[in-house]
Design an enzyme around this catalytic site. Structure first.
Site, PDB file in Angstrom:
ATOM      1  N   HIS A  36     -49.770  -8.918  35.114  1.00 17.25           N
ATOM      2  CA  HIS A  36     -50.282  -9.889  34.142  1.00 17.25           C
ATOM      3  C   HIS A  36     -49.511 -11.207  34.302  1.00 17.25           C
ATOM      4  O   HIS A  36     -48.512 -11.273  35.021  1.00 17.25           O
ATOM      5  CB  HIS A  36     -50.154  -9.354  32.706  1.00 17.25           C
ATOM      6  CG  HIS A  36     -48.755  -9.030  32.292  1.00 17.25           C
ATOM      7  ND1 HIS A  36     -48.273  -7.733  32.214  1.00 17.25           N
ATOM      8  CD2 HIS A  36     -47.716  -9.824  31.953  1.00 17.25           C
ATOM      9  CE1 HIS A  36     -47.013  -7.764  31.843  1.00 17.25           C
ATOM     10  NE2 HIS A  36     -46.644  -9.020  31.677  1.00 17.25           N
TER      11      HIS A  36
HETATM   12  C1  T46 Z   1     -42.451  -8.940  32.111  1.00 18.95           C
HETATM   13  C2  T46 Z   1     -41.888  -7.581  32.333  1.00 18.95           C
HETATM   14  C3  T46 Z   1     -40.504  -7.580  32.899  1.00 18.95           C
HETATM   15  C4  T46 Z   1     -43.819  -5.003  22.737  1.00 18.95           C
HETATM   16  O1  T46 Z   1     -44.240  -4.438  21.700  1.00 18.95           O
HETATM   17  N1  T46 Z   1     -42.892  -5.999  22.633  1.00 18.95           N
HETATM   18  C5  T46 Z   1     -42.385  -6.640  23.715  1.00 18.95           C
HETATM   19  O2  T46 Z   1     -41.538  -7.538  23.562  1.00 18.95           O
HETATM   20  C6  T46 Z   1     -42.863  -6.259  25.025  1.00 18.95           C
HETATM   21  C7  T46 Z   1     -42.332  -6.959  26.290  1.00 18.95           C
HETATM   22  C8  T46 Z   1     -43.791  -5.268  25.114  1.00 18.95           C
HETATM   23  N2  T46 Z   1     -44.254  -4.641  23.992  1.00 18.95           N
HETATM   24  C9  T46 Z   1     -45.244  -3.549  24.121  1.00 18.95           C
HETATM   25  C10 T46 Z   1     -46.607  -4.034  24.606  1.00 18.95           C
HETATM   26  C11 T46 Z   1     -47.137  -2.869  25.416  1.00 18.95           C
HETATM   27  O3  T46 Z   1     -47.792  -1.955  24.564  1.00 18.95           O
HETATM   28  O4  T46 Z   1     -44.780  -2.629  25.112  1.00 18.95           O
HETATM   29  C12 T46 Z   1     -45.853  -2.180  25.947  1.00 18.95           C
HETATM   30  C13 T46 Z   1     -45.588  -2.499  27.394  1.00 18.95           C
HETATM   31  O5  T46 Z   1     -45.535  -3.929  27.543  1.00 18.95           O
HETATM   32  P1  T46 Z   1     -45.983  -4.689  28.855  1.00 18.95           P
HETATM   33  O6  T46 Z   1     -47.313  -4.214  29.314  1.00 18.95           O
HETATM   34  O7  T46 Z   1     -45.836  -6.144  28.586  1.00 18.95           O
HETATM   35  O8  T46 Z   1     -44.845  -4.166  29.893  1.00 18.95           O
HETATM   36  P2  T46 Z   1     -44.483  -4.642  31.342  1.00 18.95           P
HETATM   37  O9  T46 Z   1     -43.225  -3.935  31.716  1.00 18.95           O
HETATM   38  O10 T46 Z   1     -45.642  -4.511  32.255  1.00 18.95           O
HETATM   39  O11 T46 Z   1     -44.167  -6.223  31.231  1.00 18.95           O
HETATM   40  C14 T46 Z   1     -43.096  -6.715  30.443  1.00 18.95           C
HETATM   41  C15 T46 Z   1     -43.396  -8.139  29.980  1.00 18.95           C
HETATM   42  O12 T46 Z   1     -44.605  -8.199  29.253  1.00 18.95           O
HETATM   43  C16 T46 Z   1     -43.549  -9.065  31.148  1.00 18.95           C
HETATM   44  O13 T46 Z   1     -43.704 -10.395  30.693  1.00 18.95           O
HETATM   45  O14 T46 Z   1     -42.134  -9.884  32.815  1.00 18.95           O
HETATM   46  O15 T46 Z   1     -41.892  -6.738  31.185  1.00 18.95           O
END
Ligand code: T46
Length: 121
Positions: A36
């Site tokens: 993303h």
């Molecule tokens: C990035 C990489 C390193 C939350 O509730 N709060 C938060 O602050 C975050 C980051 C996530 N979430 C929830 C949202 C989703 O349901 O945790 C779940 C996984 O999140 P996400 O799909 O964003 O996870 P990653 O590891 O693919 O990405 C995250 C960051 O979004 C992204 O910007 O650089 O970690």
């Protein structure tokens, strides 16, 4: 003095006011995370234990970096499509973010991302 001490200061060494810090751990070797971009969010990311590969695509092109040192940080600007993979055992990712969590800031559709960077060229 034995060992190392790394320091991060909001709006100084980190180029924005830090509003959120999160960390990721316990990932499996074959995990791929990310997939993303963000509209407004800027981040600085460190892998403070272990290693992984980070692929970043921006309007400037694609870059791949191996993060394998706890003092090596990467600035991730707005409109950067990111993928994280090749997680080592015990990889711990620490992220400093410019904004509070906001799902509406995500661009999760790659074609939409490409359109957005086209718009910003
Ligand atoms: C990035 C990489 C390193 C939350 O509730 N709060 C938060 O602050 C975050 C980051 C996530 N979430 C929830 C949202 C989703 O349901 O945790 C779940 C996984 O999140 P996400 O799909 O964003 O996870 P990653 O590891 O693919 O990405 C995250 C960051 O979004 C992204 O910007 O650089 O970690």
């Amino acid at each position: 003095m034995d060992g190392n001490l790394s320091v991060l200061e909001s709006a100084l060494t980190i180029p924005f006011e830090i509003r959120r810090v999160y960390y990721i751990y316990g990932t499996k070797k074959n995990s791929v995370r990310g997939g993303h971009a963000h509209k407004s969010l800027k981040q600085v990311m460190f892998v403070i234990n272990g290693s992984l590969d980070l692929k970043l695509e921006t309007k400037e092109g694609v870059s791949i970096v191996t993060l394998d040192k706890p003092d090596l940080g990467v600035f991730i600007d707005v409109l950067s499509w990111r993928e994280f993979y090749n997680f080592s055992d015990n990889a711990v990712v620490m992220v400093f973010a410019s904004e509070y969590y906001d799902e509406s800031d995500y661009i999760r559709d790659y074609n939409q991302f490409k359109k957005e960077i086209g718009k910003h060229n």
